[in-house]
Design an enzyme around this catalytic site. Structure first.
Site, mmCIF file in Angstrom:
data_model
loop_
_atom_site.group_PDB
_atom_site.id
_atom_site.type_symbol
_atom_site.label_atom_id
_atom_site.label_comp_id
_atom_site.label_asym_id
_atom_site.label_seq_id
_atom_site.Cartn_x
_atom_site.Cartn_y
_atom_site.Cartn_z
ATOM 1 N N SER A 64 3.860 -4.173 3.725
ATOM 2 C CA SER A 64 4.456 -3.016 3.068
ATOM 3 C C SER A 64 5.911 -2.727 3.436
ATOM 4 O O SER A 64 6.517 -1.828 2.841
ATOM 5 C CB SER A 64 3.623 -1.756 3.351
ATOM 6 O OG SER A 64 2.483 -1.728 2.517
ATOM 7 N N LYS A 67 8.457 -2.441 0.725
ATOM 8 C CA LYS A 67 8.850 -1.200 0.048
ATOM 9 C C LYS A 67 10.246 -0.723 0.443
ATOM 10 O O LYS A 67 10.785 0.183 -0.188
ATOM 11 C CB LYS A 67 7.819 -0.109 0.325
ATOM 12 C CG LYS A 67 6.425 -0.413 -0.215
ATOM 13 C CD LYS A 67 5.469 0.745 0.021
ATOM 14 C CE LYS A 67 4.091 0.472 -0.558
ATOM 15 N NZ LYS A 67 3.240 -0.344 0.313
ATOM 16 N N SER A 124 2.990 5.153 2.274
ATOM 17 C CA SER A 124 3.013 3.751 1.867
ATOM 18 C C SER A 124 2.093 3.478 0.687
ATOM 19 O O SER A 124 1.401 2.461 0.627
ATOM 20 C CB SER A 124 2.617 2.838 3.040
ATOM 21 O OG SER A 124 2.962 1.502 2.787
#
Length: 392
Positions: A64, A67, A124
């Site tokens: 993640s 991102k 997230s």
């Protein structure tokens, strides 16, 4: 407390001895900390200077922390005015179907773009990431193209994205600790407003769906916010393939550091690794900043409508020292030509401010023309002669 004093005592004695003998204090070199993560890097944000690194160019699955690039694209579009924080973003069936970390958006549910940013930066949310990607580019695939184009423009040679949230296990979705640090630096230096969201520890949002209204609590995945007093962000990530990753940002006494940890063995280790790396970075670093607010001389212009032009600095000067130098020894020299030829455009580089430490150049800042000066024509020369006649 006594233990800390005992560590300082030899240094104090050495300092007193050096002063009494007219000697300089020796430079103390600290060894980089031992961490569990195989890949890491520590970078100072304003200069981009690397303080320490290990296997920082290795291509690894980012999970993640993907991102970070997603947020960078979002904030670029916000700055351009193409999108706005108040815009309503609708969740598609595809966005809703995302697994992993999510904020449980329903198909057809709308949230403001700002709420979606919070869902991405704090919790997230994979579903929120895809919903925003679709809103900006029409589809996740088109948004990923923007991500890869941005990676290329930043010179990220060890990065390629396949999705906007990092959920994929594809071997074609990868980056490196160094590339993550560079994209993190781009995000926090150009769009520091991102900290408004990455500093959130916990916040409630409302789900408005056909089933009614419900409250959902966003809880930060970045435990560093509670473990490290100078933490400001930035993004965590973990999958079975990537293991545990973190891009940690901190601001201590005005110095911003970025510590990227990739493939740590567990969640606790990635945070302790980041703390060790940040502490190391701050222990060996000192920053020199010149805001460049001093007045500059006029620059003579030959053959122009005006005979001189005001000058301005291109910006501040920042220098990061990790060798224990005395930054009071930094010298600044203004380098300008005796005269320049018209025409001159506003923003043209005329000269530079050169900074030296111990006789060696450590950097420079361009000196620019503060306004334009057109090339003088026949009528302009007649006017100049007439004005001189009147004055005389």
């Amino acid at each position: 407390m006594k233990k800390g004093k005992n560590r300082l005592l030899p240094l104090l004695l050495m300092f007193c001895l050096c002063v009494s003998m007219g000697m300089q204090m020796p430079i103390i070199v600290y060894a980089a900390p031992e961490v569990s993560a195989p890949s890491y890097i520590v970078m100072e944000a304003s200069t981009g200077q690397v303080i320490c690194e290990q296997d920082a160019n290795a291509k690894r699955s980012p999970a993640s922390i993907t991102k970070i690039m997603t947020l960078l694209i979002v904030f670029e579009h916000l700055k351009s005015g193409r999108i706005h924080l108040e815009d309503l973003v609708t969740t598609s069936a595809y966005a809703k179907s995302m697994g992993g970390s999510q904020v449980f958006l329903e198909e057809g549910e709308t949230q403001t773009l700002e709420t979606m940013i919070k869902c991405i930066a704090v919790a997230s949310g994979n579903d929120a990431s895809v919903a925003v990607a679709e809103y900006i580019a029409g589809s996740e695939g088109e948004f990923v193209k923007l991500m890869n184009e941005k990676a290329e423009s930043l010179g990220l040679q060890d990065t390629h994205f396949e999705d906007c949230c990092g959920l994929t296990e594809s071997d074609d979705h990868y980056t490196s600790a160094k590339d993550v640090a560079i994209m993190s630096r781009e995000l926090i230096t150009k769009y520091p407003e991102v900290f408004k969201y990455t500093k959130i520890w916990m916040e409630d949002i409302e789900h408005h769906t056909a089933q009614g209204t419900s409250i959902f609590t966003l809880s930060s995945t970045n435990k560093l916010l509670k473990q490290y007093e100078w933490a400001t962000g930035l993004k965590t990530g973990s999958t079975s393939k990537a293991l545990y990753c973190l891009s940690a940002t901190a601001d201590r006494d005005g110095m911003e550091l970025i510590a990227v940890v990739m493939a740590a063995p567990d969640g606790k280790s990635r945070f302790s690794d980041a703390i060790s790396l940040l502490n190391y970075g701050y222990s060996v670093s000192q920053m020199y900043t010149d805001e460049n607010k001093d007045a500059l001389p006029f620059q003579k212009v030959h053959g122009g409508v005006e005979e001189q032009v005001n000058l301005t600095y291109a910006g501040e000067f920042h220098y990061l020292d990790t060798a224990g130098n005395n930054l009071n020894d930094i010298e600044k020299e203004i380098s300008l030509p005796a005269v320049i030829e018209a025409p001159v455009a506003e923003g043209d580089a005329i000269g530079e401010a050169v900074y030296k430490l111990n006789g060696s150049r450590i950097g420079s800042v361009s000196i620019l023309a503060a306004k334009s000066v057109e090339k003088a024509g026949y009528v302009d020369y007649l006017h100049k002669v007439w004005m001189k006649y009147l004055v005389s």
